[in-house]
Design a protein around this motif. Structure first.
Motif, PDB file in Angstrom:
ATOM      1  N   HIS A   1       0.854  -1.198  -0.063  1.00 56.77           N
ATOM      2  CA  HIS A   1       0.049  -0.098  -0.055  1.00 56.77           C
ATOM      3  C   HIS A   1       0.987   1.351   0.023  1.00 56.77           C
ATOM      4  N   GLY A   2       1.312   1.701  -1.192  1.00 53.06           N
ATOM      5  CA  GLY A   2       1.894   2.878  -1.208  1.00 53.06           C
ATOM      6  C   GLY A   2       3.471   2.658  -1.027  1.00 53.06           C
ATOM      7  N   GLY A   3       4.103   3.306  -0.238  1.00 48.78           N
ATOM      8  CA  GLY A   3       5.351   3.134   0.181  1.00 48.78           C
ATOM      9  C   GLY A   3       6.422   3.110  -1.132  1.00 48.78           C
ATOM     10  N   PRO A   4       6.475   4.252  -1.855  1.00 45.22           N
ATOM     11  CA  PRO A   4       7.029   4.401  -3.088  1.00 45.22           C
ATOM     12  C   PRO A   4       8.725   4.528  -2.984  1.00 45.22           C
ATOM     13  N   THR A   5       9.383   4.838  -1.957  1.00 44.09           N
ATOM     14  CA  THR A   5      10.682   5.164  -1.869  1.00 44.09           C
ATOM     15  C   THR A   5      11.080   4.185  -0.575  1.00 44.09           C
ATOM     16  N   ALA A   6      12.334   3.797  -0.864  1.00 44.73           N
ATOM     17  CA  ALA A   6      12.800   3.203   0.430  1.00 44.73           C
ATOM     18  C   ALA A   6      12.907   4.077   1.781  1.00 44.73           C
ATOM     19  N   ARG A   7      13.159   5.215   1.465  1.00 49.16           N
ATOM     20  CA  ARG A   7      13.430   6.140   2.486  1.00 49.16           C
ATOM     21  C   ARG A   7      11.924   6.347   3.198  1.00 49.16           C
ATOM     22  N   ARG A   8      10.932   6.372   2.405  1.00 46.79           N
ATOM     23  CA  ARG A   8       9.632   6.762   3.097  1.00 46.79           C
ATOM     24  C   ARG A   8       9.265   5.417   3.889  1.00 46.79           C
TER      25      ARG A   8
ATOM     26  N   LEU B   1       7.974   2.756   8.861  1.00 49.98           N
ATOM     27  CA  LEU B   1       8.090   1.698   9.976  1.00 49.98           C
ATOM     28  C   LEU B   1       8.185   2.346  11.338  1.00 49.98           C
ATOM     29  N   ALA B   2       8.938   3.495  11.385  1.00 50.23           N
ATOM     30  CA  ALA B   2       9.406   4.286  12.492  1.00 50.23           C
ATOM     31  C   ALA B   2       8.107   4.733  13.238  1.00 50.23           C
ATOM     32  N   GLU B   3       7.138   5.257  12.338  1.00 53.97           N
ATOM     33  CA  GLU B   3       5.881   5.870  13.018  1.00 53.97           C
ATOM     34  C   GLU B   3       5.007   4.510  13.518  1.00 53.97           C
ATOM     35  N   ASN B   4       4.810   3.734  12.761  1.00 54.33           N
ATOM     36  CA  ASN B   4       3.962   2.458  13.084  1.00 54.33           C
ATOM     37  C   ASN B   4       4.417   1.845  14.341  1.00 54.33           C
ATOM     38  N   LEU B   5       5.887   1.700  14.603  1.00 56.22           N
ATOM     39  CA  LEU B   5       6.389   1.184  15.648  1.00 56.22           C
ATOM     40  C   LEU B   5       6.034   1.971  16.848  1.00 56.22           C
ATOM     41  N   ALA B   6       6.141   3.273  16.741  1.00 55.81           N
ATOM     42  CA  ALA B   6       6.058   3.970  17.826  1.00 55.81           C
ATOM     43  C   ALA B   6       4.681   4.401  18.124  1.00 55.81           C
ATOM     44  N   ASP B   7       3.771   3.959  16.962  1.00 52.54           N
ATOM     45  CA  ASP B   7       2.324   4.076  17.311  1.00 52.54           C
ATOM     46  C   ASP B   7       1.756   3.068  18.159  1.00 52.54           C
ATOM     47  N   TYR B   8       2.445   2.057  18.303  1.00 56.98           N
ATOM     48  CA  TYR B   8       2.111   0.807  19.222  1.00 56.98           C
ATOM     49  C   TYR B   8       3.167   0.705  20.355  1.00 56.98           C
TER      50      TYR B   8
ATOM     51  N   ALA C   1      17.554 -12.312  33.803  1.00 53.93           N
ATOM     52  CA  ALA C   1      18.268 -11.385  33.039  1.00 53.93           C
ATOM     53  C   ALA C   1      17.178 -10.258  32.999  1.00 53.93           C
ATOM     54  N   GLY C   2      17.776  -9.140  32.651  1.00 51.12           N
ATOM     55  CA  GLY C   2      16.842  -7.879  32.695  1.00 51.12           C
ATOM     56  C   GLY C   2      16.678  -7.350  31.122  1.00 51.12           C
ATOM     57  N   SER C   3      17.616  -7.799  30.377  1.00 52.82           N
ATOM     58  CA  SER C   3      17.554  -7.185  29.062  1.00 52.82           C
ATOM     59  C   SER C   3      17.838  -8.402  28.121  1.00 52.82           C
ATOM     60  N   VAL C   4      17.470  -8.099  26.815  1.00 58.00           N
ATOM     61  CA  VAL C   4      18.209  -8.976  25.583  1.00 58.00           C
ATOM     62  C   VAL C   4      18.394  -8.155  24.501  1.00 58.00           C
ATOM     63  N   VAL C   5      19.455  -8.323  23.662  1.00 56.55           N
ATOM     64  CA  VAL C   5      19.500  -7.642  22.558  1.00 56.55           C
ATOM     65  C   VAL C   5      19.826  -8.717  21.254  1.00 56.55           C
ATOM     66  N   THR C   6      18.900  -8.399  20.269  1.00 57.37           N
ATOM     67  CA  THR C   6      18.819  -9.216  18.992  1.00 57.37           C
ATOM     68  C   THR C   6      18.987  -8.440  17.830  1.00 57.37           C
ATOM     69  N   ALA C   7      19.467  -8.868  16.634  1.00 61.13           N
ATOM     70  CA  ALA C   7      18.998  -8.576  15.318  1.00 61.13           C
ATOM     71  C   ALA C   7      17.717  -9.059  14.828  1.00 61.13           C
ATOM     72  N   CYS C   8      17.416  -8.770  13.642  1.00 64.10           N
ATOM     73  CA  CYS C   8      15.982  -9.125  13.111  1.00 64.10           C
ATOM     74  C   CYS C   8      16.164  -9.778  11.957  1.00 64.10           C
ATOM     75  N   ALA C   9      15.083 -10.294  11.418  1.00 61.61           N
ATOM     76  CA  ALA C   9      15.039 -11.031   9.914  1.00 61.61           C
ATOM     77  C   ALA C   9      14.638 -10.257   9.142  1.00 61.61           C
ATOM     78  N   VAL C  10      13.539  -9.417   9.391  1.00 59.34           N
ATOM     79  CA  VAL C  10      12.849  -8.576   8.610  1.00 59.34           C
ATOM     80  C   VAL C  10      11.909  -7.762   9.123  1.00 59.34           C
ATOM     81  N   ALA C  11      11.603  -6.425   8.685  1.00 56.28           N
ATOM     82  CA  ALA C  11      10.656  -5.693   9.446  1.00 56.28           C
ATOM     83  C   ALA C  11       9.463  -5.230   8.529  1.00 56.28           C
TER      84      ALA C  11
ATOM     85  N   ARG D   1      18.622  -3.331  10.492  1.00 56.24           N
ATOM     86  CA  ARG D   1      19.137  -2.909   9.379  1.00 56.24           C
ATOM     87  C   ARG D   1      18.442  -2.375   8.340  1.00 56.24           C
ATOM     88  N   VAL D   2      18.373  -0.833   8.300  1.00 53.22           N
ATOM     89  CA  VAL D   2      17.676  -0.112   7.209  1.00 53.22           C
ATOM     90  C   VAL D   2      18.558   0.204   6.150  1.00 53.22           C
ATOM     91  N   PRO D   3      17.940   0.487   5.023  1.00 55.16           N
ATOM     92  CA  PRO D   3      16.656  -0.013   4.406  1.00 55.16           C
ATOM     93  C   PRO D   3      16.648  -1.658   4.090  1.00 55.16           C
TER      94      PRO D   3
END
Lengths: 492, 213
Positions: free
Chosen positions: B37-44, B49-56, B117-127, B159-161
């Motif tokens: 749905h939209g998302g014409p540029t990698a930057r956008r 992604l940042a907006e929707n992560l923050a929204d939740y 443990a108090g925290s965990v640090v991971t990478a991810c496969a896809v966002a 890792r973006v993008p």
């Protein structure tokens, strides 16, 4: 389905009690209206919602039409990935399989992910009878279990309770099941969630066996999917050594790619989120990650009987989102308990009488638990025409006819209590076929209109108790038409 | 007769009225919906992604490769929550600046060990930008499923993008169904009290996502 619901009164009687409870009505109104507006927003974000809905319908219809093929394929994929597949024709068999599998681990308690299928078969009660304690870990299921209550909503089984009532249940009951609620617990939702977190954590950390359902099973890959919010699902699916999933046979989809449709439509329809907080997908077992043993119990329990009904089989498309409950004017007022089933609301009104048959009073009354307004169909993400199935099931209740029960063809007898209705319809058929009799009857009715009672006597009283009798005009329409030349003469 | 045969027999009898249709599956089911749905540029897409992560209620940070170790060190120190679980294949540089006790992700660890443990640090496969979702697939830099579940604080590096896609369909194309997958959209939450969303039940109550690029 389960003993919990045996002897439920018919829907109208149960609903009458519910609508007189102002607290319940307030709770339901608040919750359903909150979610309605949010769902509309979440769905509105996707410009291709109609196409997603149509694709979801087609995928499910195609799967049902070739269900045998996809079940066999699923069995092969799950087995190849290290899982074990069991088949259960009915609730009793599914419960026996699960109890045996738990006993084979040597454990006497299990943690449970929220699952409609295990509620439907009354698994907790069956395990208890075998000396196995099942702990519900979904927040709302926990509330229902602690309060010895019954679920009243597919997604939020404790929707009938407000925060104050939930706090009271936690305070008085949590101690008997494990870590008690804090003394100073308030009704702030965050505090209630914290109390549940602490209470359940000790159970998660020591659990050796978990029981789940699944939202989807992918035939091609053998992947199971559980969609959830709280993380209790992830706890159950990854910490124990043995995982037993009880899943209805209609939950299979053919391909991995099919998930792209339902993972867009399900969260937006159910919790009105772009995506639910956690979705777990697993394929058999993984070395050194998660359970070492995975059992899949494929459940029929009336689903193939439903599949045999050409109109009613579309109910098997249901992905249990509960959007239809949240928009239903009848559900909003009557609440979930009146439906006498773990599946309340519009989908329950078509699913329960098909899974269980229309033999009991409650099941025969469920197809009538609707105003046929169609809001449920509008919001359904797999386009189940619930009003169509309701009318079809009403016809079956009144007229009887052929159906399939437990795999056998049967001929249902017309339900009792509809004799007056059938007699009236027979009389109408006779009169409409005889214009002279119709004319004479209409004239007689018009002339005697001042003498007509406001309510029907005898067996008709129940009908007119909730309806106004139509007023008879001073002159029959056909007489008026002839006298005035169809109104052209300008006279009244 | 086995129950398997009984159920399959019932299915076949129930479908006796259905006319055969042997078209290949992808022909039988038309898919007219959008791939994204939209998302014409990698930057956008990354912005979305940042907006929707923050929204939740995920906490979103942006970082270049050189600042990453100090950012992670700062985030862990701010929590002061105890030991940190580290997946075996995590880039060693990421935690180079952090002065914390590390718990390796091992098969022998019990759930109770992880609970300390108090925290965990991971990478991810896809966002996924449209839904604000990160997906973990159990690769060595993400570890076993339970390590991102039991600790109360999860730092996930995207890792973006390169690792960001617009939509759910695009994410499924990139994922391997044979791996155990966990899709995460914000911190643990519930709608079970009056159908209103409350953050923080059993999973990590704080999710911090670092967009690295």
């Amino acid at each position: 389905m389960t003993g919990t619901y045996l002897g439920m009164p018919a829907f109208p009687q149960a609903a009458r009690d519910a609508v007189r409870d102002p607290v319940l009505r307030g709770n339901l109104r608040h919750a359903t209206h909150t979610i309605r507006a949010k769902r509309a927003r979440a769905v509105g974000e996707l410009s291709d919602w109609a196409e997603l809905r149509e694709a979801g319908r087609r995928i499910k219809d195609h799967t049902l039409r070739h269900l045998d093929r996809y079940l066999v394929q699923l069995e092969e994929s799950v087995t190849a990935a290290g899982g074990t597949v069991h088949w259960a024709a009915d609730a009793g068999e599914a419960n026996r399989i699960v109890a045996r599998l738990v006993k084979e681990t040597g454990e006497s308690e299990v943690v449970k992910v929220k699952s409609m299928a295990t509620q439907e078969i009354g698994l907790n009660e069956a395990l208890e009878a075998e000396g196995i304690r099942a702990y519900e870990t979904d927040l709302a299921e926990l509330i229902v279990q602690l309060g010895r209550d019954r679920p009243s909503h597919i997604l939020v089984p404790a929707i009938h309770l407000n925060r104050g009532e939930i706090r009271d249940v936690f305070r008085s009951e949590m101690g008997a099941w494990g870590r008690p609620a804090p003394e100073d617990l308030t009704d702030a939702p965050a505090e209630l969630a914290e109390a549940a977190r602490l209470h359940l954590r000790e159970k998660f950390l020591r659990a050796k066996v978990a029981v789940s359902g699944a939202n989807f099973m992918v035939a091609e890959t053998g992947t199971l999917v559980v969609v959830e919010s709280e993380g209790n699902g992830r706890m159950c699916l990854t910490l124990p050594q043995t995982l037993i999933s009880v899943v209805g046979i209609e939950k299979v989809v053919p391909t991995w790619r099919d998930l792209e449709v339902f993972l867009q439509t399900l969260p937006r329809s159910s919790t009105a989120e772009r995506m639910n907080p956690y979705t777990s997908m697993w394929t058999g077992t993984t070395d050194e990650d998660g359970p070492r043993a995975f059992h899949l119990v494929l459940l029929d329990n009336g689903r193939t009987d439903t599949l045999a009904d050409q109109v009613g089989r579309q109910a098997l498309r249901c992905i249990r989102c509960s959007a239809c409950l949240n928009v239903c004017p009848v559900y909003e007022r009557a609440g979930g308990h009146a439906y006498g089933s773990v599946y309340p609301g519009p989908i329950g009104a078509i699913l329960s009488p098909q899974l269980r048959g229309t033999g009991s009073e409650i099941d025969a009354s469920l197809p009538y638990a609707s105003s046929l307004c169609g809001a449920c169909y509008e919001v359904c993400p797999v386009a189940i025409d619930i009003p169509e199935v309701l009318v079809h099931l009403r016809e079956r209740v009144v007229e009887g006819g052929p159906a399939v029960r437990q795999g056998n063809k049967v001929v249902l007898r017309p339900a009792r209590g509809h004799a007056a209705e059938r007699a009236a319809m027979r009389a109408a058929r006779w009169v409409f076929a005889r214009p002279g009799a119709l004319r004479a009857g209409q004239r007689l009715a018009s002339r005697t209109r001042r003498l007509h009672p406001r309510a029907l006597p005898g067996p008709g009283r129940a009908w007119s108790g909730t309806r106004d009798l139509p007023a008879v005009p001073p002159e029959p329409f056909r007489d008026w038409w002839q006298r005035t030349n169809g109104g052209k003469d300008g006279t009244e | 007769m086995s129950s398997r045969d009984r159920v399959l027999g019932r299915v076949r009898r129930a479908l006796a009225d259905v006319t055969p249709d042997d078209r290949p599956y992808e022909e039988a089911v038309r898919r007219d919906y959008l791939r994204e749905h939209g998302g014409p540029t990698a930057r956008r897409t990354v912005e979305l992604l940042a907006e929707n992560l923050a929204d939740y209620r995920a906490i979103v940070h942006r970082s270049g490769a050189s600042e990453l170790p100090s950012l992670i060190a700062r985030l862990l120190a701010a929590r002061d929550a105890g030991p940190v679980v580290v997946p075996s294949g995590l880039d060693e540089g990421w935690l180079a600046a952090a002065d914390v006790t590390r718990i390796p992700d091992r098969a022998e660890s019990t759930p109770a060990d992880l609970d300390r443990a108090g925290s965990v640090v991971t990478a991810c496969a896809v966002a996924i930008a449209e839904t604000g979702t990160i997906v973990l697939d159990g690769s060595p830099d993400q570890g076993r499923r339970r390590i991102s579940l039991v600790p109360d604080h999860h730092i996930c590096v995207v890792r973006v993008p390169d690792q960001v896609v617009s939509s759910v369909p695009q994410a499924l194309e990139r994922l391997d169904p044979a791996r155990p997958l966990t899709w995460i959209s914000g911190p643990s939450a519930t709608s079970d009290i009056e159908l209103d969303r409350v953050e923080g039940v059993h999973g990590p109550r704080t999710l911090e996502v670092i967009l690295l690029g």
